[in-house]
Design an enzyme around this catalytic site. Sequence first.
Site, PDB file in Angstrom:
ATOM      1  N   LYS A 131      38.820  46.183  81.866  1.00  0.00           N
ATOM      2  CA  LYS A 131      40.032  47.008  81.862  1.00  0.00           C
ATOM      3  C   LYS A 131      40.784  46.864  80.546  1.00  0.00           C
ATOM      4  CE  LYS A 131      40.783  46.715  86.869  1.00  0.00           C
ATOM      5  NZ  LYS A 131      41.687  46.205  87.925  1.00  0.00           N
ATOM      6  N   CYS A 186      44.202  42.611  84.000  1.00  0.00           N
ATOM      7  CA  CYS A 186      44.129  41.664  85.116  1.00  0.00           C
ATOM      8  C   CYS A 186      43.327  42.259  86.262  1.00  0.00           C
ATOM      9  CB  CYS A 186      45.534  41.332  85.644  1.00  0.00           C
ATOM     10  SG  CYS A 186      46.619  40.494  84.490  1.00  0.00           S
ATOM     11  N   ASP A 187      42.702  41.383  87.024  1.00  0.00           N
ATOM     12  CA  ASP A 187      42.044  41.826  88.251  1.00  0.00           C
ATOM     13  C   ASP A 187      41.991  40.657  89.227  1.00  0.00           C
ATOM     14  OD1 ASP A 187      40.379  44.314  89.257  1.00  0.00           O
ATOM     15  OD2 ASP A 187      39.428  42.497  90.035  1.00  0.00           O
ATOM     16  N   SER A 188      42.231  40.952  90.498  1.00  0.00           N
ATOM     17  CA  SER A 188      42.265  39.910  91.522  1.00  0.00           C
ATOM     18  C   SER A 188      41.210  40.154  92.588  1.00  0.00           C
ATOM     19  CB  SER A 188      43.645  39.856  92.186  1.00  0.00           C
ATOM     20  OG  SER A 188      44.669  39.575  91.265  1.00  0.00           O
ATOM     21  N   GLY A 232      41.752  37.240  87.304  1.00  0.00           N
ATOM     22  CA  GLY A 232      41.283  37.175  85.926  1.00  0.00           C
ATOM     23  C   GLY A 232      42.329  37.776  84.999  1.00  0.00           C
TER      24      GLY A 232
END
Length: 212
Positions: free
Chosen positions: A61, A82-84, A119
Site C-alpha cells: 500500500k 498500514c495493514d492489520s 504492519g
Amino acid sequence: MALPLVLASASPARLTTLRAAGVEPTVVVSDVDEPALVERAEHEFGDLGAEDVALLLARAKCEAVAATLGEEDVHPGLVLGCDSVLELDDEVHGKPADAAEAIARWQRMRGRSGVLHTGHWLIDDRDDGTGATIGAVASTTVHFADLDDAEIEAYVGTGEPLRVAGAFTIDGLGGAYVRGIEGDHHNVVGLSLPLLRELLADVGVAWRDLRG
C-alpha cells in the site's frame, strides 16, 4: 510547520488516531488487490505467517501510493502504509467476506484470545530526506468476551465487523466485547503510535516534527 505525512489507508480509525495525537495527514488510498498479492507471495515463498501478511500488505500500500504522489498532486513527504490481521489458531484473518463468515469467526473467538498484528511501512520521500523505506510489525494480544449466539448475531447485524480486520473494534461498538489486551491499545485500533515514532526516528524525524 509540520512535516507532511501521507497516510496510505482508507481506515477512519487510523486517521482519527493520528489526528488525536496532533498529526494531520493527507489521505491517499491505494488500489492494491490484497488477496491477489498474498496469493502471489504464498505461491512464490510458501505459507506466510500473520506478521508476514501484515507487513507485506502495509508495504504494498505504501509503495503504491508513494509511486503516484505526483499524479495525485501531493507534495513529496513521508508516506505511511498500514495493514492489520488477526492471528487465531495459527490462521490469518482479515476482514470477513460476509455476515456468515463474521458470525463463524466470532463463534471461534468468543471467550478466547487472539493476536492483532499491524504492519507499518514508512517511505521517506522528502526532497531532502533519506530515501529510506522501512517497516515493522506491532502485535497486541486481545482477550475476547464469551458472547452467546444472539449477541454475536446482533453485533454482526450492525455491519461493523464486516469493515474491520479481525471482525471487531476496540474503539467502537465492539469495545464491550474485548475483556482486555496485552500490548499497545493504539495498535488494535490499527496504528501503533509508539512504533511509528520509532520508525520516524530511524529516518531522522522527531515525532514533534509531525505536529503543526
